[in-house]
Scaffold this motif. Structure first.
Motif, PDB file in Angstrom:
ATOM      1  N   UNK A 361       1.699   0.741  -2.685  1.00 23.63           N
ATOM      2  CA  UNK A 361       1.633  -0.709  -2.494  1.00 23.63           C
ATOM      3  C   UNK A 361       1.556  -1.058  -1.011  1.00 23.63           C
ATOM      4  N   UNK A 362       0.679  -1.980  -0.662  1.00 27.33           N
ATOM      5  CA  UNK A 362       0.514  -2.398   0.725  1.00 27.33           C
ATOM      6  C   UNK A 362       1.746  -3.182   1.166  1.00 27.33           C
ATOM      7  N   UNK A 363       2.329  -2.775   2.277  1.00 28.34           N
ATOM      8  CA  UNK A 363       3.490  -3.473   2.807  1.00 28.34           C
ATOM      9  C   UNK A 363       4.790  -3.101   2.140  1.00 28.34           C
ATOM     10  N   UNK A 364       4.774  -2.133   1.202  1.00 29.07           N
ATOM     11  CA  UNK A 364       6.000  -1.727   0.537  1.00 29.07           C
ATOM     12  C   UNK A 364       6.833  -0.843   1.438  1.00 29.07           C
ATOM     13  N   UNK A 612      -5.599   4.879  -0.484  1.00 31.63           N
ATOM     14  CA  UNK A 612      -6.018   3.496  -0.668  1.00 31.63           C
ATOM     15  C   UNK A 612      -4.789   2.650  -0.965  1.00 31.63           C
ATOM     16  N   UNK A 613      -4.656   1.519  -0.272  1.00 33.82           N
ATOM     17  CA  UNK A 613      -3.505   0.646  -0.470  1.00 33.82           C
ATOM     18  C   UNK A 613      -3.698  -0.270  -1.663  1.00 33.82           C
ATOM     19  N   UNK A 614      -2.652  -0.436  -2.452  1.00 30.55           N
ATOM     20  CA  UNK A 614      -2.708  -1.292  -3.644  1.00 30.55           C
ATOM     21  C   UNK A 614      -2.246  -2.691  -3.296  1.00 30.55           C
ATOM     22  N   UNK A 625      -7.374  -1.598  -0.962  1.00 29.98           N
ATOM     23  CA  UNK A 625      -7.978  -1.697   0.360  1.00 29.98           C
ATOM     24  C   UNK A 625      -8.083  -0.304   0.956  1.00 29.98           C
ATOM     25  N   UNK A 626      -9.255  -0.006   1.542  1.00 27.60           N
ATOM     26  CA  UNK A 626      -9.508   1.302   2.132  1.00 27.60           C
ATOM     27  C   UNK A 626      -9.946   1.105   3.584  1.00 27.60           C
ATOM     28  N   UNK A 627     -10.231   2.212   4.231  1.00 26.71           N
ATOM     29  CA  UNK A 627     -10.614   2.189   5.639  1.00 26.71           C
ATOM     30  C   UNK A 627     -11.846   1.309   5.856  1.00 26.71           C
TER      31      UNK A 627
END
Length: 843
Positions: A361-364, A612-614, A625-627
């Motif tokens: 998870x993004x920001x987790x 890859x961020x979820x 989200x990826x590079x």
């Protein structure tokens, strides 16, 4: 039976030792062997049909499927399964074996050895490969890791970080211990596999020479390959190479003589009638191996940054691979005995769990409760422009306002550090005027590290002098961001793939925490100022880097990409209109604030190194989200879209703009874009495996070509001439200026000149030599210790240093204004300096 009688036994059937099925010939229990847990008949297979005379219980007679036994003592004979004596689980055995026994006067059957013909050799080979399962995996992991350090550009630079003169003693000790640990694991576990399946009597091993020497050579290989990699490093210290060579030689001699030493000790004890000593080396090392693996796992979970920075990237790899070898060996050999495809089941479990288990998870943050946060208040492009204008001096009558837009190309820490060097050099060349004129930095992948380093320094200490700003920006951008990431990849993130619930931190969190700790560490390391105003700036919200209501601070716009749609995802303080920029807004998708470290990572999710961020929106829908390099690795497309939107806003307000485009990139990539035919010829490869590799190779080549195409499009937008699209040349008009600032590699010189070729690697950790090389290319005066690290490379100035210096001088004139106003200037002119050897091109 009577002593001297011979009996023939034939047995068939199946019985189970707990969950392990076998016939009367039994099975080899690898884990019990390595832990020195022996059955009643030591060095024989578990559950092998065995006989003994009750009146002579210490002597046993192996039978298996068929045997002729001559009993040496009179008495009652019993047959039994060769299980561990006094085992706790005696009720877990079931099944039955039917035995036919009859007296005979025939001699014992001869031992049939494989013949020298093709069939015999093939049988021997097949039997050897079957019994040594797991040895190949150990060799592949160990030798593969060492070969990566030897052959890959990134691997050689990682080795250089511990071999050069500026390396700390702690990481060198960790490097040596990690290499020794890997060598021991690569030797001892194949040796235990061989001993478990062939017995301890090496005279009975077939093929004896191969089984005896293969584990020894595997154990020596890590030392040989790593020493060779260090030897090829231009900055390696000879004493460190000698120390590793001495350690490797001592290890190799020890593993050769240890068997003979222990055998001689046993023989002496037998001759003197003393108890035969035991050497539980295997048991102790097995316990130690799993204890080290557990300790490493806990350390990597609790404190990934301390874990990585204490050991260093190479040592993390050594310990990580060394901890994987025993796990795989035990699983493969146990599966062989139980006739269970353990690796297949393991991969299947990872696939099944991967369908619903996600710890990316993004920001987790592991161990923290994620509270729902409202997205930050973004500003429009017009509001940002108004704040920028308010911070500028009034434009002279009839003169345009100079607005600077910078694109920072991706490429891990190489891009981040090179961006930091260029921004610092340009800031100093303009006497700080760049901070006011610069409107935005469009960053991709690692370029975001340098962009944020510059913006964060302006936010934290806006009044730093030239030396202080350069030291601050480059010190942060040059931190080791790879070690915590690799630690997360090899330990908690790898284990999480085989667990049914997500509760371990991933490698992305290790990288983000490295960004945060890197800022705090740089605050303690900088010597030209009294530290930082905020040591937690990078761990704070991204909003902290937003331009203030009064005054100005350059915008940082991080370019990511969507895994599902392929569109760009921008992490920015500006909310662009669809008519201005055709991209998705991260805050629209996530609906929450994130730390600065996560914002950097949104564009810098380097393939495979970072996952890859979820992104989970307010409705529970997920996306990834990826590079940003997947869409476009140069970051120039955003500038091409922003420029007309800014001109339209300025026109409505009665302003005239001259936009200065700065592209910070890498020379060889731009050459490939400007000379595609030559680049294609240089990359011509073999047709071998092309059916398999072609799609992946074409995907990555298309990605690079797309970036090159957009750079040429930006050049044409500025020049207005379809024939003037070479992205390696600058161009200036009355309305715009395009300036590439390109790092290049050092070509190999004649050996007698004492100068070696060098190319800064695209990596998340840089050696002191790589950082010193980029500093010299940017025109920075190197310190004595920096130059001493890499004398062979720095003895000759980088071939692009002159071109970079000229580019910075031209940009300083564009930003600050010329010292003397020219009487007349053409409206559109492309200036190509003849003194710049890297800008010459034949027609």
């Amino acid at each position: 039976m009577k002593a001297g009688e011979s009996w023939c036994f034939h047995a068939h059937g199946r019985w189970w030792d707990w969950m392990v099925p076998c016939g009367p010939d039994g099975y080899r229990f690898f884990l019990a062997d390595v832990l020195d847990v022996r059955p009643t008949a030591p060095d024989r297979p578990f559950f092998e049909l065995t006989a003994r005379v009750l009146e002579d219980p210490d002597r046993v007679y192996p039978i298996g499927k068929s045997a002729t036994v001559t009993f040496l003592h009179s008495g009652t004979v019993e047959l039994f399964a060769n299980d561990a004596p006094g085992a706790f689980f005696q009720n877990n055995n079931w099944g039955k074996i039917q035995v036919v026994a009859q007296p005979c006067d025939c001699p014992p059957p001869p031992v049939i050895k494989p013949e020298g013909d093709f069939l015999g050799r093939w049988t021997l080979l097949r039997d050897t490969l079957d019994k040594t399962r797991g040895v190949g995996f150990a060799a592949f992991l160990s030798l593969g890791a060492c070969l990566l350090l030897l052959n890959l550009q990134q691997g050689r630079d990682l080795v250089r970080t511990v071999a050069e003169s500026g390396a700390g003693p702690g990481q060198r000790i960790a490097f040596a211990l990690g290499l020794l640990f890997l060598a021991i694991q690569t030797w001892i576990w194949p040796r235990m596999i061989v001993s478990s399946n062939y017995g301890r009597d090496r005279e009975q091993w077939r093929p004896r020479r191969f089984l005896n020497w293969a584990p020894r050579l595997l154990g020596a290989a890590p030392f040989l390959l790593v020493i060779l990699a260090i030897w090829n490093a231009p900055a390696a210290e000879s004493w460190f190479i000698a120390a590793l060579a001495g350690l490797g030689l001592a290890f190799f001699v020890t593993i050769i003589i240890q068997y003979d030493v222990r055998s001689n000790i046993r023989k002496v004890a037998e001759k003197r009638g003393r108890p035969i000593p035991t050497f539980p080396v295997g048991r102790l090392w097995v316990i130690a191996s799993f204890a080290i693996a557990v300790a490493m796992m806990v350390w990597a979970v609790v404190s990934p940054v301390n874990f990585g920075w204490t050991l260093g990237s190479p040592a993390v790899v050594f310990f990580g691979v060394g901890c994987l070898i025993p796990v795989l060996a035990v699983m493969i050999q146990t599966g062989r005995a139980a006739r269970v495809p353990t690796l297949t089941l393991l991969v299947g479990a990872a696939i099944v769990f991967g369908m619903y288990v996600d710890n990316h998870a993004v920001g987790g943050r592991y161990g923290h409760v994620r509270e729902p946060l409202s997205p930050p208040s973004q500003i429009s492009l017009e509001q940002a422009y108004d704040r920028w204008v308010a911070a500028q001096d009034p434009a002279p009558p009839g003169q345009p306002r100079v607005l600077v837009l910078i694109a920072a190309e991706g490429g891990a820490s190489r891009a981040g550090y090179w961006t930091a060097e260029v921004l610092s050099a340009l800031h100093n060349a303009t006497s700080g005027e760049l901070a006011r004129r610069l409107f935005a930095i469009s960053s991709v992948s690692g370029g975001s590290v340098g962009a944020v380093a510059y913006a964060a320094t302006l936010q934290d200490r806006p009044n730093l002098d030239a030396v202080g700003l350069t030291e601050s920006v480059t010190t942060f951008a040059g931190q080791d961001f790879l070690s915590p990431t690799v630690g997360g990849l090899l330990f908690p993130d790898l284990l999480q793939r085989f667990l049914p619930a997500a509760f371990l931190p991933d490698r992305a969190q290790g990288l983000e925490q490295a960004f945060e700790r890197g800022w705090s560490k740089h605050c303690a390391e900088i010597r030209s100022s009294r530290g930082c105003a905020s040591k937690d700036l990078i761990s704070g919200p991204f909003t902290n880097l937003r331009p203030p209501d009064k005054g100005w601070r350059p915008l940082v716009i991080v370019n990511g990409a969507s895994q599902e749609t392929g569109r760009r995802i921008l992490t920015s303080h500006i909310r662009f209109k669809a008519s201005e920029v055709d991209a998705d807004d991260f805050y629209d998708m996530a609906g929450r604030e994130i730390p600065v470290s996560t914002a950097i990572h949104n564009g810098a999710r380097f393939p495979w190194v970072s996952p890859a961020g979820t992104i989970v929106d307010c409705c529970g829908r997920t996306s990834h989200i990826v590079d940003g390099g997947y869409f476009e690795a140069a970051g120039v497309e955003l500038l091409r879209e922003m420029a007309p939107a800014l001109r339209a806003i300025a026109k409505r307000k009665g302003h005239t703009l001259k936009i200065v485009f700065v592209y910070i990139g890498y020379r060889e990539k731009v050459d490939a874009a400007s000379e595609p035919t030559k680049a294609a010829a240089d990359k011509r490869g073999s047709a071998f495996m092309n059916e398999v590799t072609a799609p992946l190779a074409a995907l990555f080549s298309s990605r690079s070509a797309h970036a090159g195409h957009l750079i040429r499009e930006l050049k044409q937008d500025v020049s207005g001439d379809p024939a003037n699209t070479d992205p390696t040349r600058y161009v200036s008009t009355t309305e715009a200026h395009y300036e590439p600032v390109l790092l290049c590699k050092q070509e190999a010189a004649c050996p007698r000149d004492g100068v070696t070729g060098f190319e800064p690697p695209m990596n998340w950790a840089l050696s002191g030599c790589a950082k010193a090389y980029m500093g010299q290319a940017a025109g920075r005066t190197l310190k004595g210790e920096e130059r001493a690290i890499c004398q062979k490379v720095l003895r000759q100035a980088p071939r692009c240093q002159e071109a970079i210096g000229q580019a910075l001088s031209r940009l300083a004139i564009q930003i600050n204004g010329p010292a003397k106003k020219q009487d007349k200037a053409p409206s559109r002119v492309s200036l190509i300096p003849r003194s710049d050897p890297l800008s010459r091109r034949s027609s």
